[in-house]
Motif scaffolding. Structure first.
Motif, PDB file in Angstrom:
ATOM      1  N   VAL A 124       4.187   0.092  30.242  1.00  0.00           N
ATOM      2  CA  VAL A 124       2.768   0.094  30.551  1.00  0.00           C
ATOM      3  C   VAL A 124       2.241  -1.334  30.571  1.00  0.00           C
ATOM      4  N   ALA A 125       1.204  -1.567  31.367  1.00  0.00           N
ATOM      5  CA  ALA A 125       0.479  -2.838  31.362  1.00  0.00           C
ATOM      6  C   ALA A 125      -0.886  -2.580  30.735  1.00  0.00           C
ATOM      7  N   MET A 126      -1.247  -3.374  29.758  1.00  0.00           N
ATOM      8  CA  MET A 126      -2.493  -3.118  29.045  1.00  0.00           C
ATOM      9  C   MET A 126      -3.178  -4.426  28.685  1.00  0.00           C
ATOM     10  N   GLU A 127      -4.476  -4.327  28.395  1.00  0.00           N
ATOM     11  CA  GLU A 127      -5.268  -5.477  27.989  1.00  0.00           C
ATOM     12  C   GLU A 127      -5.321  -5.534  26.470  1.00  0.00           C
ATOM     13  N   VAL A 128      -5.143  -6.726  25.916  1.00  0.00           N
ATOM     14  CA  VAL A 128      -5.208  -6.917  24.468  1.00  0.00           C
ATOM     15  C   VAL A 128      -6.581  -7.457  24.109  1.00  0.00           C
ATOM     16  N   ALA A 164      -8.551  12.754  35.623  1.00  0.00           N
ATOM     17  CA  ALA A 164      -9.556  11.727  35.935  1.00  0.00           C
ATOM     18  C   ALA A 164      -9.548  10.637  34.871  1.00  0.00           C
ATOM     19  N   ASN A 165      -9.410  11.026  33.619  1.00  0.00           N
ATOM     20  CA  ASN A 165      -9.375  10.050  32.526  1.00  0.00           C
ATOM     21  C   ASN A 165      -8.136   9.164  32.626  1.00  0.00           C
ATOM     22  N   LYS A 182      -7.909   5.060  33.163  1.00  0.00           N
ATOM     23  CA  LYS A 182      -7.140   4.225  32.245  1.00  0.00           C
ATOM     24  C   LYS A 182      -6.050   3.447  32.983  1.00  0.00           C
ATOM     25  N   ALA A 183      -5.458   4.069  33.997  1.00  0.00           N
ATOM     26  CA  ALA A 183      -4.427   3.382  34.785  1.00  0.00           C
ATOM     27  C   ALA A 183      -5.020   2.207  35.545  1.00  0.00           C
ATOM     28  N   ARG A 184      -6.194   2.399  36.157  1.00  0.00           N
ATOM     29  CA  ARG A 184      -6.851   1.318  36.902  1.00  0.00           C
ATOM     30  C   ARG A 184      -7.271   0.175  35.981  1.00  0.00           C
ATOM     31  N   ASP A 185      -7.699   0.522  34.757  1.00  0.00           N
ATOM     32  CA  ASP A 185      -8.194  -0.491  33.826  1.00  0.00           C
ATOM     33  C   ASP A 185      -7.093  -1.089  32.961  1.00  0.00           C
ATOM     34  N   GLY A 186      -5.844  -0.619  33.137  1.00  0.00           N
ATOM     35  CA  GLY A 186      -4.750  -1.128  32.327  1.00  0.00           C
ATOM     36  C   GLY A 186      -4.826  -0.700  30.875  1.00  0.00           C
ATOM     37  N   LEU A 202      -3.706   2.477  29.721  1.00  0.00           N
ATOM     38  CA  LEU A 202      -2.775   3.539  29.369  1.00  0.00           C
ATOM     39  C   LEU A 202      -1.902   3.094  28.201  1.00  0.00           C
ATOM     40  N   THR A 203      -1.649   4.003  27.275  1.00  0.00           N
ATOM     41  CA  THR A 203      -0.778   3.706  26.149  1.00  0.00           C
ATOM     42  C   THR A 203       0.595   4.340  26.370  1.00  0.00           C
ATOM     43  N   VAL A 204       1.556   3.928  25.563  1.00  0.00           N
ATOM     44  CA  VAL A 204       2.893   4.494  25.663  1.00  0.00           C
ATOM     45  C   VAL A 204       2.855   5.989  25.359  1.00  0.00           C
ATOM     46  N   ASP A 205       2.025   6.385  24.398  1.00  0.00           N
ATOM     47  CA  ASP A 205       1.923   7.793  24.032  1.00  0.00           C
ATOM     48  C   ASP A 205       1.416   8.641  25.194  1.00  0.00           C
ATOM     49  N   ASP A 206       0.569   8.038  26.056  1.00  0.00           N
ATOM     50  CA  ASP A 206       0.046   8.770  27.218  1.00  0.00           C
ATOM     51  C   ASP A 206       1.159   9.162  28.184  1.00  0.00           C
ATOM     52  N   MET A 207       2.279   8.428  28.169  1.00  0.00           N
ATOM     53  CA  MET A 207       3.320   8.631  29.172  1.00  0.00           C
ATOM     54  C   MET A 207       4.631   9.151  28.596  1.00  0.00           C
TER      55      MET A 207
END
Length: 424
Positions: free
Chosen positions: A45-49, A319-320, A324-328, A330-335
Motif C-alpha cells: 500500500v501507499a500511504m501518507e504519514v 465508496a469508502n 481511501k485509495a485515491r487519498d493514499g 488504505l491500510t494493510v488490514d483493508d487488503m
C-alpha cells in the motif's frame, strides 16, 4: 527548542520496510498535528504519514526514494518553532511596489526591451502554484493529467486542492485540461528526450511479482459467459432515488454482483477455497476483494464477511475504499484476508478480458462493459444490454464443471434479482 522525532509507523505485520515517496512539506514549513507530511510506499500500500505533533519541520532525515525500515527516523519537528516564511504579507507588498516599478521602467528603456524580447510563458508552462498552492502529490496528479487547477474546487484548508478533489474532478469530467500548442511543420513532434526511465515503485514491483507468481504457480484457466443486464438495470432505475435518499449512497452494480457471487460461492465452495501446501482450505465466509484503481496502481481492498452485508453496506464500503485509495489512506488490514475477487474492467471500456488470479485465492470474476447487442429471445431478435463475464480459476482445485456452474449461478441471479432476496 523542543524536538519531536517523526518515525515510520507500523503498517502491518508482514510489512518490514517502505520507500519514501514525495515529501509534502519542506524544511521550515509549519505542520499541524495529524497533517500528512510525506508519502511512503510499501509492497502492499501507499500511504501518507502524518505528523503526531504541531510545529515546524526542522530536518528531513530520509530523502525521496530512500528505503527505510518500520520505526526508522525520517524527520524532526520543533514543537516550539515558527515557520520561516510569513504566509501572505509578501504578495501585498509586491503589489504596493508595482507603481514605483512602473516609473522605474520608464527611466530604464534597456531593461524594458530585454523583457519585451523574452517569450511570453504559455499557460501550460506557468506555475499553477501562483494561482493555487498545491502539495507535491497534488501537483504531480495535475501535471500527469495536464489539468487546469483553476477549474477544480478545493476542499482543503484555505480552499487548497487535495488529491481527492483532483481525482473526483477527473472521474466526473468537470476538470478542464490545459490547451496544448499546435504542432506545425517547422516544429519537432517530440519535445525533450525521446525516452524516459523511471524507477518502479515498491507497490508496482510487488504487483508485478504477484501476478507473475500466479501465472507460474497456478494451473490458470478462464471460462466465459454473458449476462442480460435488463432486470438489474430496471431495478436500479426504479429504486435508485429512494435508495440514495434512505442510505445516502448511490445504488451501483457492484452490490448486485457481490451478492450474486456470495450465492455462487455458497453453492460451489471450491471457488472460495485455496491451496495451502498439500491441503485445501475451505472458507465458510466470503471475503470479497474489489479491485480499485489508484494513482499508485491497482489495489484490492476486501469486503469482510460480504455474505452478511446488505446492498447499502456493500455500496458504502466500496465508496469508502475508493476514497481511501485515491487519498493514499488504505491500510494493510483493508487488503488482507480476501477469499475471492471481483474486477470491473468495464468502467474503463473493456469488452472482454481474462483476469489474473490474486494469490492465494483460487478464482477471480471479471466484469466488463455493458453493451446493447441483438439477441435471439423467444424466436425474435431483440436488443438487450449485455455484459460478458469471465471467471479465471485455478484448475488444480476447481474443476471445469464447478467453474461453469458457479458462473451460471451468477448469471441466473443477475438476470432474475428475485433470487438474491430468496437466497436461491
Amino acid at each position: 527548542m523542543a524536538i519531536e522525532d517523526i518515525k515510520i509507523p507500523q503498517m502491518g505485520e508482514s510489512v518490514a520496510e517502505g520507500t519514501i515517496g514525495t515529501w509534502l512539506k519542506k524544511v521550515g514549513d509549519r505542520v499541524e498535528a495529524d497533517e500528512p507530511i510525506v508519502e511512503v510506499e510499501t509492497d502492499k500500500v501507499a500511504m501518507e504519514v502524518p505528523s503526531p505533533v504541531a510545529g515546524v519541520l526542522v530536518e528531513i532525515v530520509a530523502e525521496e526514494g530512500e528505503d527505510v525500515e518500520i520505526g526508522a527516523l525520517i524527520a524532526k519537528v520543533d514543537t516550539e518553532g515558527k515557520a520561516d516564511s510569513a504566509p501572505s504579507p509578501a504578495p501585498k507588498e509586491e503589489k504596493a511596489e508595482k507603481p514605483e516599478k512602473a516609473e522605474a521602467k520608464e527611466s530604464a528603456p534597456k531593461k524594458e526591451e530585454k523583457k519585451e524580447s523574452a517569450p511570453a510563458p504559455s499557460p501550460s508552462s506557468s506555475s499553477s502554484d501562483e494561482l493555487m498552492p498545491m502539495s507535491p502529490a497534488v501537483r504531480r496528479v495535475v501535471e500527469d493529467y495536464n489539468l487546469d487547477p483553476a477549474s477544480i474546487e478545493g476542499t482543503g484548508k484555505d480552499g487548497r486542492l487535495t488529491k481527492a478533489d483532483v481525482m473526483s474532478a477527473i472521474e466526473s469530467g468537470s476538470a478542464r485540461t490545459l490547451s496544448q500548442p499546435a504542432v506545425t511543420a517547422n516544429t519537432s513532434p517530440v519535445a525533450g528526450p525521446r525516452e524516459e526511465r523511471v524507477k518502479m515503485t515498491r507497490l508496482r514491483k510487488r504487483i508485478a511479482e504477484r501476478l507473475k507468481d500466479a501465472q507460474n504457480t497456478a494451473a490458470m484457466l478462464t471460462t466465459y459467459n454473458e449476462v442480460d443486464m435488463t432486470a438489474v438495470m430496471e431495478a436500479r432505475t426504479k429504486y435508485k432515488d429512494l435508495f440514495a435518499k434512505k442510505h445516502n449512497i448511490k445504488l451501483g452494480f457492484m452490490s448486485f454482483f457481490t451478492k450474486a457471487c456470495c450465492l455462487g460461492l455458497k453453492e460451489i465452495p471450491a471457488v472460495n477455497a485455496q491451496i495451502d501446501g498439500d491441503e485445501i482450505v475451505y472458507h465458510n465466509y466470503a471475503n470479497i476483494g474489489v479491485a480499485v484503481s489508484s494513482p499508485n496502481g491497482l489495489v484490492v481492498p476486501v469486503l469482510k464477511d460480504a455474505q452478511g452485508m446488505s446492498f447499502a453496506d456493500t455500496e458504502l464500503s466500496i465508496a469508502n475504499y475508493g476514497r481511501k485509495a485515491r487519498d493514499g489512506k488504505l491500510t494493510v488490514d483493508d487488503m488482507q484476508g480476501g477469499t475471492f475477487t471481483i474486477s470491473n474492467g468495464g468502467i474503463f471500456g473493456s469488452l472482454m478480458s481474462s483476469p489474473i488470479l490474486n494469490p492465494p485465492q483460487s478464482a477471480i470474476l471479471g466484469m466488463h462493459k455493458i453493451q446493447e447487442r441483438p439477441m435471439a429471445i423467444g424466436g425474435q431478435v431483440v436488443i438487450r444490454p449485455m455484459m460478458y463475464l469471465a471467471l479465471s480459476y485455478d484448475h488444480r482445485i476447481i474443476d471445469g464443471r464447478e467453474a461453469v456452474t458457479f458462473l451460471v449461478r451468477v448469471k441466473e441471479a443477475l438476470e432474475d434479482p428475485t433470487r438474491l432476496l430468496l437466497d436461491m
